[in-house]
Design a protein around this motif. Sequence first.
Motif, mmCIF file in Angstrom:
data_model
loop_
_atom_site.group_PDB
_atom_site.id
_atom_site.type_symbol
_atom_site.label_atom_id
_atom_site.label_comp_id
_atom_site.label_asym_id
_atom_site.label_seq_id
_atom_site.Cartn_x
_atom_site.Cartn_y
_atom_site.Cartn_z
ATOM 1 N N GLU A 20 0.829 -1.207 0.000
ATOM 2 C CA GLU A 20 0.000 0.000 0.000
ATOM 3 C C GLU A 20 0.865 1.260 0.000
ATOM 4 O O GLU A 20 0.530 2.244 -0.659
ATOM 5 C CB GLU A 20 -0.969 -0.014 1.178
ATOM 6 C CG GLU A 20 -2.074 -1.031 1.005
ATOM 7 C CD GLU A 20 -2.938 -1.234 2.252
ATOM 8 O OE1 GLU A 20 -2.751 -0.508 3.256
ATOM 9 O OE2 GLU A 20 -3.796 -2.141 2.214
ATOM 10 N N GLY A 21 1.988 1.233 0.720
ATOM 11 C CA GLY A 21 2.911 2.363 0.694
ATOM 12 C C GLY A 21 3.499 2.574 -0.695
ATOM 13 O O GLY A 21 3.629 3.712 -1.163
ATOM 14 N N LEU A 22 3.846 1.489 -1.356
ATOM 15 C CA LEU A 22 4.369 1.552 -2.718
ATOM 16 C C LEU A 22 3.322 2.137 -3.665
ATOM 17 O O LEU A 22 3.626 2.996 -4.502
ATOM 18 C CB LEU A 22 4.781 0.146 -3.171
ATOM 19 C CG LEU A 22 5.391 0.005 -4.550
ATOM 20 C CD1 LEU A 22 6.820 0.535 -4.564
ATOM 21 C CD2 LEU A 22 5.364 -1.455 -4.983
ATOM 22 N N PHE A 35 11.157 4.291 -4.315
ATOM 23 C CA PHE A 35 12.383 3.497 -4.240
ATOM 24 C C PHE A 35 12.782 3.134 -2.812
ATOM 25 O O PHE A 35 13.635 2.273 -2.619
ATOM 26 C CB PHE A 35 13.523 4.176 -5.008
ATOM 27 C CG PHE A 35 13.380 3.989 -6.495
ATOM 28 C CD1 PHE A 35 13.723 2.781 -7.081
ATOM 29 C CD2 PHE A 35 12.849 4.993 -7.283
ATOM 30 C CE1 PHE A 35 13.560 2.579 -8.447
ATOM 31 C CE2 PHE A 35 12.683 4.806 -8.648
ATOM 32 C CZ PHE A 35 13.033 3.592 -9.227
ATOM 33 N N GLU A 36 12.141 3.727 -1.819
ATOM 34 C CA GLU A 36 12.367 3.310 -0.432
ATOM 35 C C GLU A 36 11.815 1.915 -0.162
ATOM 36 O O GLU A 36 12.201 1.277 0.817
ATOM 37 C CB GLU A 36 11.728 4.317 0.534
ATOM 38 C CG GLU A 36 12.450 5.645 0.568
ATOM 39 C CD GLU A 36 11.753 6.675 1.427
ATOM 40 O OE1 GLU A 36 10.696 6.390 2.034
ATOM 41 O OE2 GLU A 36 12.278 7.812 1.495
ATOM 42 N N PHE A 37 10.951 1.405 -1.024
ATOM 43 C CA PHE A 37 10.362 0.078 -0.875
ATOM 44 C C PHE A 37 11.138 -0.992 -1.649
ATOM 45 O O PHE A 37 10.710 -2.140 -1.708
ATOM 46 C CB PHE A 37 8.898 0.091 -1.335
ATOM 47 C CG PHE A 37 8.014 0.914 -0.452
ATOM 48 C CD1 PHE A 37 7.486 0.389 0.718
ATOM 49 C CD2 PHE A 37 7.727 2.232 -0.773
ATOM 50 C CE1 PHE A 37 6.680 1.157 1.542
ATOM 51 C CE2 PHE A 37 6.917 3.012 0.041
ATOM 52 C CZ PHE A 37 6.398 2.465 1.207
ATOM 53 N N ILE A 38 12.277 -0.614 -2.230
ATOM 54 C CA ILE A 38 13.046 -1.539 -3.071
ATOM 55 C C ILE A 38 14.444 -1.719 -2.511
ATOM 56 O O ILE A 38 15.099 -0.757 -2.129
ATOM 57 C CB ILE A 38 13.085 -1.015 -4.524
ATOM 58 C CG1 ILE A 38 11.646 -0.931 -5.056
ATOM 59 C CG2 ILE A 38 13.950 -1.915 -5.399
ATOM 60 C CD1 ILE A 38 11.515 -0.306 -6.405
ATOM 61 N N ASP A 39 14.890 -2.961 -2.478
ATOM 62 C CA ASP A 39 16.235 -3.290 -2.010
ATOM 63 C C ASP A 39 17.210 -3.024 -3.155
ATOM 64 O O ASP A 39 17.347 -3.829 -4.078
ATOM 65 C CB ASP A 39 16.284 -4.758 -1.575
ATOM 66 C CG ASP A 39 17.601 -5.148 -0.943
ATOM 67 O OD1 ASP A 39 18.644 -4.564 -1.298
ATOM 68 O OD2 ASP A 39 17.593 -6.065 -0.106
ATOM 69 N N ALA A 40 17.874 -1.881 -3.105
ATOM 70 C CA ALA A 40 18.750 -1.441 -4.193
ATOM 71 C C ALA A 40 19.931 -2.379 -4.416
ATOM 72 O O ALA A 40 20.463 -2.466 -5.519
ATOM 73 C CB ALA A 40 19.252 -0.025 -3.924
ATOM 74 N N SER A 123 16.900 -7.505 5.121
ATOM 75 C CA SER A 123 17.534 -6.292 5.630
ATOM 76 C C SER A 123 16.880 -5.778 6.915
ATOM 77 O O SER A 123 17.264 -4.741 7.424
ATOM 78 C CB SER A 123 17.489 -5.198 4.560
ATOM 79 O OG SER A 123 16.140 -4.849 4.320
ATOM 80 N N GLY A 124 15.874 -6.483 7.418
ATOM 81 C CA GLY A 124 15.186 -6.049 8.632
ATOM 82 C C GLY A 124 13.829 -5.419 8.385
ATOM 83 O O GLY A 124 13.031 -5.278 9.295
ATOM 84 N N LYS A 125 13.558 -4.993 7.139
ATOM 85 C CA LYS A 125 12.223 -4.523 6.796
ATOM 86 C C LYS A 125 11.858 -5.076 5.430
ATOM 87 O O LYS A 125 12.734 -5.458 4.647
ATOM 88 C CB LYS A 125 12.134 -2.999 6.838
ATOM 89 C CG LYS A 125 12.879 -2.259 5.763
ATOM 90 C CD LYS A 125 12.647 -0.757 5.917
ATOM 91 C CE LYS A 125 13.145 -0.004 4.704
ATOM 92 N NZ LYS A 125 12.800 1.412 4.745
ATOM 93 N N TRP A 126 10.575 -5.150 5.141
ATOM 94 C CA TRP A 126 10.118 -5.734 3.887
ATOM 95 C C TRP A 126 10.453 -4.813 2.716
ATOM 96 O O TRP A 126 10.023 -3.668 2.676
ATOM 97 C CB TRP A 126 8.613 -5.997 3.932
ATOM 98 C CG TRP A 126 8.278 -7.128 4.842
ATOM 99 C CD1 TRP A 126 7.736 -7.057 6.082
ATOM 100 C CD2 TRP A 126 8.482 -8.512 4.572
ATOM 101 N NE1 TRP A 126 7.597 -8.315 6.606
ATOM 102 C CE2 TRP A 126 8.043 -9.233 5.704
ATOM 103 C CE3 TRP A 126 9.004 -9.230 3.495
ATOM 104 C CZ2 TRP A 126 8.103 -10.616 5.780
ATOM 105 C CZ3 TRP A 126 9.064 -10.612 3.574
ATOM 106 C CH2 TRP A 126 8.615 -11.292 4.691
ATOM 107 N N LEU A 127 11.256 -5.345 1.781
ATOM 108 C CA LEU A 127 11.640 -4.618 0.569
ATOM 109 C C LEU A 127 11.471 -5.510 -0.639
ATOM 110 O O LEU A 127 11.615 -6.735 -0.565
ATOM 111 C CB LEU A 127 13.099 -4.178 0.660
ATOM 112 C CG LEU A 127 13.459 -3.169 1.760
ATOM 113 C CD1 LEU A 127 14.955 -2.965 1.803
ATOM 114 C CD2 LEU A 127 12.725 -1.852 1.551
ATOM 115 N N LEU A 128 11.210 -4.891 -1.763
ATOM 116 C CA LEU A 128 11.117 -5.618 -3.027
ATOM 117 C C LEU A 128 12.517 -6.007 -3.521
ATOM 118 O O LEU A 128 13.403 -5.158 -3.575
ATOM 119 C CB LEU A 128 10.448 -4.762 -4.096
ATOM 120 C CG LEU A 128 8.948 -4.647 -4.016
ATOM 121 C CD1 LEU A 128 8.461 -3.524 -4.905
ATOM 122 C CD2 LEU A 128 8.304 -5.956 -4.397
#
Length: 137
Positions: A20-22, A35-40, A123-128
């Motif tokens: 939902e944030g994305l 891009f804060e929701f993506i594991d770079a 990484s400790g939080k949910w990322l794509l």
Amino acid sequence: MELSEISKSEIEQEIQQSFEGLVEASKALDATRYFEFIDAERFVGLNADGTNWNSIVGLRELVEPGFNAVEKVESLIFTNVRISVIDLNTAILVNEYEQKILLKGGTHYKEAGGGTQVWSKASGKWLLVSISASSKP
């Protein structure tokens, strides 16, 4: 170790909140927040045109100019979202969507498609860590 139904439900809720944030970042045309929701570091994916994103760079090259070309997201509706929890740190979200946008310059554009997203909590939080996109004809 098998996941309990409570753990699965909690993970599904966490993924849903991240998704939902994305979506909200997309509606707001906020690439920084998107891009804060993506594991770079780990990201790879598949564009709807059949080409790979072998890193976050390719996705940025699509998203940032795309957001900049849009005047307004008139609607973005997800008609079918399903989350499948793999383990404590991995889940897959599949979705179907319909979108209407107004481009800068006044052109209205309508599209529909679907996607598969792999979410990781390494990484400790949910990322794509991966996205695969498709377009409906």
